[in-house]
Each structure stands twice: as C-alpha cells, then as structure tokens.
Design an enzyme around this catalytic site. Structure first.
Site, PDB file in Angstrom:
ATOM      1  N   GLY A 100       0.818  -1.209   0.000  1.00  0.00           N
ATOM      2  CA  GLY A 100       0.000   0.000   0.000  1.00  0.00           C
ATOM      3  C   GLY A 100       0.848   1.254   0.000  1.00  0.00           C
ATOM      4  N   GLY A 126       2.057   2.380   5.260  1.00  0.00           N
ATOM      5  CA  GLY A 126       3.069   1.399   5.628  1.00  0.00           C
ATOM      6  C   GLY A 126       3.944   1.853   6.769  1.00  0.00           C
ATOM      7  CB  CYS A 172       3.138  -0.940  -6.806  1.00  0.00           C
ATOM      8  SG  CYS A 172       3.230  -2.685  -7.228  1.00  0.00           S
ATOM      9  CD  GLU A 197       4.575  -3.938  -3.707  1.00  0.00           C
ATOM     10  OE1 GLU A 197       4.054  -3.185  -4.558  1.00  0.00           O
ATOM     11  OE2 GLU A 197       4.352  -5.160  -3.638  1.00  0.00           O
TER      12      GLU A 197
END
Length: 496
Positions: free
Chosen positions: A215, A220, A276, A239
C-alpha cells in the site's frame, strides 16, 4: 460497518460488512497462535495439498468472485478473471516450493576435533498478519501472495481485509477457510478481520509474529512503527511507493518512436494507472521531436477508467494539480476520462533534466494513477547522478537499440546504476506486469520496500516468514524430519 462502493457510479455496492470487534480479534489471534504448533508440523506434501485445495476452490467460484469484485472495484471482468487465475497460480507455485524443499536452507557442518556438529534449518516464524491491498482484490488481497507464501511456510495467517472491497473479501475468506478445513488444516490456520481498528489491534497482539503489507508509504510507515514499538517488536515487510523510472536511449528513440510511445501510454494507463509498477518517470533524449510527438499522440488517445475509491481519486487529482503548478513543468498531453464521479484523466507533463534535479524530491513523488512526467536529457552521461537522487524503486527500465554501440554502452552503465537502486531491471520492456515465477523479485531499496532483501512475488517470497535455528550435537532421532532426510546428524552429515 464497512460499505463497499461501485467506482463507476460512486453508489453503495451491496450490503455493508460488520467491523471485527476487539474480542473477536483477540479470539482469532489466539486461535492462530494455537495453530502455530500443528500447522508447520504437517508434512510439506500435506500443506501443498491444502494450498492446491484452496486454489481449486477459488477456481470453482471464479465467476462469483469476479462478479462481486467488479461491483466493488470496476476493474472489469477480463482483468479480474485473469487475476483470479494469477492468485490460484500463486497458491500452486508454493505447492511446488514445498515439494522442492530448498526454501528450508538446510546446512550441515560435521563435528570435528574441538568443533561441535551443527545442523541448520529454517522454521516458520509464527502467526502472520497480512494487510490486503486495494488495487489487486485477489492477487494481493485475502488469498494473495502474502497469504499463500505464509501458509506454505507453515505460518497461520490472519488477513486484515481492505475496505475498498469488503464483500469480495468476505466471499474469498469463506472459500479459503472452508477449503483449508476440508484439507485438514487445524482450526485457526486462517481468518479474516475487517476494519482499521481491528487491523491495528491485530498488529499489536502478542500472538502475531510478523506482518506483510502492500500500500501507500504513509500507511506502511504507520504500521511499521507499530511493529517496532511493540513490547516485543516483530518484522514488518512493506511494499510501499515506487515511480519506476524508464530511460529511452537515443538509438531506440530514433528507431522506434511509435512503438515506444504506444507501450508507454499503455503501461501508464493500465488499470487506471493504479499499479505499484506504473512508469511514473520517463527520460528521453532532448530534441527528439518525433518521440515527443508520438508520446503526445498516444497519450491523447487514452481513456482513463474509474479509480478504486473516492479517496484515491481525490489524492490523484491533488497530485496532478501540484505537478501542474510547478514552474518548471509544462503539460505534454492528456487523455480523456470515462464517465463516472471517480474517473481519472490520463495526464503527462514535461520538464528538463536540470529542472527535474532541482525540483527533487517533490517532482519524483509517486502519483498513484495515470500521471507521468517526461524528463528530457542532453546526454546519457548526465543521468546516473540524477538517478542516484531518486531513492529506491521496484523497477528501472532501459530502452536501447541493440544495433547501436552507443546505446549498448550506455545501457550497460545505466544497468549498473539501476542494480543498486531497484529490485528489477528491465531491458526494452515496461514495468507493469509482474510474472509469478521462481526468479521474480518484487521489492527494492527504501522507499520501495521496508526490507529490500525480500520479495512479495515469486517463490522466494516464502523467505519472509522463516527464521533459522541451529541444532548442536543433536542425536539424529531428535532432529526435525527435513534434517534427518538430509542426513543431518551433525557428526556424520555433509553440507546440503
């Protein structure tokens, strides 16, 4: 209550899902702790069969899963159908990993004069909390790669479902739980909780031994801080953000401008840019009018889809507005949005390398959505110093003409730079699309991930959930089965 919404209309999609209470979170965490004994003790073959049973059950309900997910994500039936297949493929891949057994990293040092016999193996770390992602309702969600790899490692899993697709999460969780129970997994091996407070309580629970997250950098970091500040800290594998720079070298720009432009526009706008691995930064030779014109034409022909949520859409709009307000940036091209309140307009801007460097780090921030920044450069020799200022990324791409000695020489130098700054270096390709294979590495230096030595995709993702233990001078009968199978009595074993 957690309400899902249809991104195409902004209206509620189905009934809301109840948040998990504190008491329920505690019961679930304690059940996972109880399963942390018997689940890793089940043979690797039986765990592989359990994962295959989950994959089969998901495949059998693929049409139902896709129907529900499409109403909550608007990602479309073809994309979601493929994502279910990717998800079940991941589960089966980890069955192969279990059969191989190499992930246990068995090492035996025989006893010698004055030296003890040592047998090393990896064991499951314990119950794992998995935080599902918004943009992949299957492959990075309830039954995604974190869940599959942790279960394969022998770790019970508790998933904190994402609020963007609550009903999809409920249905997926029911299918996974039923399949595991039918395959003989102990009670507590798998569960799902709903709601932000439930996720935080889960992360703080002493039964949880590690956590995985995909996210935003902000989210994070907040979770990583919780893991670090617990009375007993636990590892956090996050991540986070990535802008995935791509460099077009002069020979490639001259040889195939139309193909490069088409590939860039397609990658930039795939899934409304909500990947991402979105190519947020594109470096091209200054003065190459053909390539710039081709990029403008390709981007102008794109149509942006609905974004996953109102919050994501609003954040995208703000990020694009901030970029447009920069004095050193000018618009290059824009596509069109589809109908709907959360539709994204693809937009690409342009600046020069010196202005880009002067505007760091703001100009290199991730803009989650179909927004790109094209940076023109005079010489490829000027790129390494600027690339070094970007921080870590998941990927870095290089497009070169293999018939050009200048391109190939520069590509070699840039690949060496990228090898220290990204997790995957791509030649003549685009970063969107992450193959689920044994060799894949989906990670990278900070801020792409919190643990650059590990991947969230591919066979080696299992390594996040394992820790080593060494047995010194143990009788063979008391060693774990895998060490006995390897001839692991330290005094008479051999390195494996």
């Amino acid at each position: 209550m957690i309400q899902g919404y249809d991104p195409r209309t902004g209206k509620p999609a189905g009934d809301p899902v109840a948040e998990t209470t504190d008491d329920a979170v505690d019961r679930i965490a304690l059940a996972a702790a109880a399963a942390a004994g018997p689940w890793p003790g089940i043979s690797r073959a039986d765990r592989a069969r359990a994962l295959a049973a989950v994959a089969d059950a998901l495949d059998a309900r693929a049409a139902d899963l896709v129907e529900v997910a499409d109403t909550e994500t608007a990602l479309g039936v073809p994309r979601l159908t493929g994502e279910v297949a990717r998800t079940t493929g991941q589960l089966r891949l980890f069955g192969e990993v279990l059969a191989d057994g190499g992930y246990l990293d068995v090492i035996v040092s025989p006893a010698g004069e004055g030296v003890p016999g040592l047998s090393r193996i990896k064991r499951a770390i314990g119950p794992v909390a998995v935080f599902a992602a918004s943009n992949f309702p299957f492959a990075f969600s309830v039954a995604g790669g974190d869940t599959a790899s942790a279960l394969a490692a022998g770790c019970p899993v508790v998933v904190k479902a994402h609020e963007g697709h609550p009903r999809t999460s409920v249905l997926t969780g029911q299918i996974v739980a039923d399949a595991l129970a039918g395959a003989g997994a102990p009670a507590g091996t798998f569960a799902v909780v709903h709601g932000v407070p439930a996720g935080i309580r889960l992360l703080r629970h002493p039964a949880i031994s590690a956590a995985g997250f995909t996210g935003s950098t902000r989210g994070g970091l907040a979770l990583a801080r919780i893991c670090a500040e617990r009375p007993v800290p636990i590892p956090f594998f996050g991540e986070l953000g990535s802008v995935n720079p791509v460099i077009i070298l002069p020979g490639a720009a001259a040889a195939r401008p139309a193909a490069i432009a088409a590939g860039y526009a397609a990658s930039l706008t795939l899934g409304a840019g909500q990947f991402c691995t979105n190519p947020g930064l594109l470096f091209i030779p200054d003065g190459d009018d053909d390539l710039q014109a081709a990029i403008a034409e390709a981007v102008s022909a794109t149509v942006g889809g609905p974004m996953l949520s109102e919050r994501i859409h609003d954040s995208y709009q703000e990020a694009v507005a901030d970029l447009a307000d920069s004095a050193s940036v000018e618009p290059l091209a824009a596509g069109r949005p589809r109908e709907g309140p959360w539709a994204a307009t693809p937009q690409v801007f342009r600046t020069g390398l010196a202005d880009f460097a002067a505007g760091l780090p703001a100009l290199a921030q991730e803009r989650f959505g179909p927004a790109g920044l094209v940076i023109t450069y005079q010489s490829a020799d000027d790129l390494p110093a600027v690339l070094a200022e970007l921080g870590g990324n998941l990927t870095g791409g290089i497009h070169a003409d293999e018939g050009s000695s200048g391109d190939m020489s520069a590509a070699g130098q840039l690949a060496a730079v990228f090898a220290r700054a990204v997790g995957r270096v791509i030649f003549n390709g685009w970063p969107t699309g992450v193959a689920v294979t044994w060799a894949q590495h989906h990670g990278g230096p900070w801020p792409a991930t919190t643990a650059p030595g590990y991947t969230s995709v591919g066979a080696t993702a299992i390594r996040r959930w394992l820790i080593p233990v060494v047995y010194q001078d143990f009788p063979p009968a008391l060693l774990p089965q895998a060490l006995r199978d390897a001839g692991g009595q330290a005094a008479q074993g051999a390195a494996s």
